[in-house]
Write an enzyme that holds these catalytic residues in place. Structure first.
Site, PDB file in Angstrom:
ATOM      1  CD  GLU A  65      -3.262  -0.313   0.020  1.00  0.00           C
ATOM      2  OE1 GLU A  65      -2.840   0.982  -0.548  1.00  0.00           O
ATOM      3  OE2 GLU A  65      -4.336  -0.631   0.058  1.00  0.00           O
ATOM      4  CD  GLU A  72      -2.095   5.570  -6.274  1.00  0.00           C
ATOM      5  OE1 GLU A  72      -2.737   6.256  -5.522  1.00  0.00           O
ATOM      6  OE2 GLU A  72      -2.907   4.705  -6.773  1.00  0.00           O
TER       7      GLU A  72
END
Length: 123
Positions: A65, A72
């Protein structure tokens, strides 16, 4: 080039974890699930070997994660517009999280199936 102190290195790493918790809903969801699994492990008294698998699954999900968040952010900085390669990078990082989460579910089912069935009186 000046080397950073160990204290600064660890502080920066902790800031990354805090950033993920503050800004990413999925990091918070997976952290909550991790706490629930740890509570279940304590409640059901799972073995040391089972703890190793549960903790491996938990940390694998949380690490992926955070890596997804880093990918991102870097992609958004480098290419704020929609680009096929930017999409591929983001989708691939998200896919890694998905695989880690599937692994965690499988581990949870293997470790907790018997104790839960016993607790429910079904075994």
């Amino acid at each position: 080039m000046k080397r950073r102190s160990w204290g600064l290195v660890f502080r920066n790493a902790a800031e990354g974890v805090v950033y993920g918790l503050r800004t990413q809903r999925n990091v918070r969801v997976h952290t909550g699930a991790a706490f629930l699994m740890c509570a279940a492990g304590v409640f059901f008294g799972i073995s040391k070997m089972e703890w190793l698998f549960v903790l491996t699954a938990i940390f694998l999900v949380l690490v992926t994660e955070l890596m997804n968040t880093a990918v991102e952010a870097a992609v958004d900085l480098a290419e704020p517009n929609i680009h096929p390669l930017a999409k591929a990078a983001k989708d691939t990082a998200a896919g890694a999280v998905l695989l880690a989460a599937v692994f965690a579910v499988i581990v949870g089912c293997i470790v907790f199936a018997k104790p839960v069935l016993r607790w429910l009186g079904l075994s």
